[in-house]
Design a protein around this motif. Sequence first.
Motif, short mmCIF file in Angstrom:
data_model
loop_
_atom_site.label_atom_id
_atom_site.label_comp_id
_atom_site.label_asym_id
_atom_site.label_seq_id
_atom_site.Cartn_x
_atom_site.Cartn_y
_atom_site.Cartn_z
N UNK A 1 33.59 33.60 19.32
CA UNK A 1 34.48 34.71 19.69
C UNK A 1 35.50 34.99 18.60
N UNK A 2 35.95 36.23 18.55
CA UNK A 2 37.00 36.62 17.61
C UNK A 2 38.28 35.85 17.88
N UNK A 3 38.59 35.62 19.16
CA UNK A 3 39.83 34.92 19.51
C UNK A 3 39.81 33.48 19.01
N UNK A 4 38.66 32.83 19.04
CA UNK A 4 38.57 31.44 18.55
C UNK A 4 38.87 31.38 17.07
N UNK A 5 38.31 32.32 16.31
CA UNK A 5 38.57 32.33 14.87
C UNK A 5 40.01 32.74 14.56
N UNK A 6 40.57 33.65 15.35
CA UNK A 6 41.93 34.11 15.09
C UNK A 6 42.96 33.02 15.34
#
Length: 364
Positions: A263-268
């Motif tokens: 997910x984008x949130x995990x990387x962010x």
Amino acid sequence: MSTDSGAAPEIPKTCKAGVVVNEGPDFHLKVEDVPVPSPGPNDILIKLNATGICYSDIHYMLNDLPIPKMSFFNVRSPGHEGAGTVVQLGSNVTNWKLGDRAGIKPAYDACLNCELCWTGKETYCPDSPQIGLQFPGSYQQYVLSPARYTQRIPDGVDDFTAGPIMCSGSTVYCSLKESGLKPGDWAVFPGAGGGVGHMGVQIAKAMGMRVVGVDGGADKEKLCKELGCEAFVDFTKVDDVAEEVVAICDGKGAHGVFVTATSASAYASAPMMCRISGKVMCIGLPPSGTAMAGADPLLFVGKNLHVIGTKVGSMYDTMKALEFAARGQLKPIYEVFPLAKMPEAVDKLKKGIVAGRLVVDFNS
């Protein structure tokens, strides 16, 4: 074909395979009969007993990565986590015997004659094609593999364990190795309850690291703590996941964040979880253009952060991951599906409702 190890098993003309239909966003999988391939002089033919189902297979079938389609290579069956036995040898093959146990990894082959190959980076070799993308993969029961680049499966590791280790276990072992983390360091796994993450938790624990799992739901929390997580952060309940992780990790943050989620949130949030000189290890593959691994450069400068991407491990890395399993320190958690229900397994993973790994039994 050489059969010097005894009577050769009878090879059928066709075998069952999971094949992709309507490749793209609306794909589905069906099980049908396909021709059994014949090995070339330097190949072996493997009869698979099991294959893991990996989210990379879903990417290939969705066609959401910036690479050519499976159909460009006339491939219909993905898969790269197979385990079985050698049933036929090419005429030049001398290093395998009929009945030897063998595994299929994501990298189909490598040139073995370049700097990358000589330094254990052969999965980055420009002559390293991908099985299940450029060659028929482990959703097909009988598959070819170059004899020189086929993985041996050690005694004490069954096929349902070995299959997922061919990709997930090898991948996360490689990332842990390249991170340089030491015993006692904090290792955080966003996506800890998933197919790659839950193996990372176990290997990191076996390496002496202090492990924090990040995932959602009571089932994932129970799994992660049983596998060795010292702490668990449920992103469905915590407002600021990074803040919670930092507090757990001595109030300073993680030495390494192994992003197995896609997910984008995990990387962010990963850079925010790190302490000074911390490392963000990029493992999970989000659909192209949906996520960024990074943060404001001021954060990277101020915290001396490192961002490192790692692919599936080398043959040596895969061997080391299998050794953890042989010693009982790595036990993939998996749900077994019979061959006829392979489409259901693929659909379940596509929907993201899987704890651990899904494995298909070709003999049921």
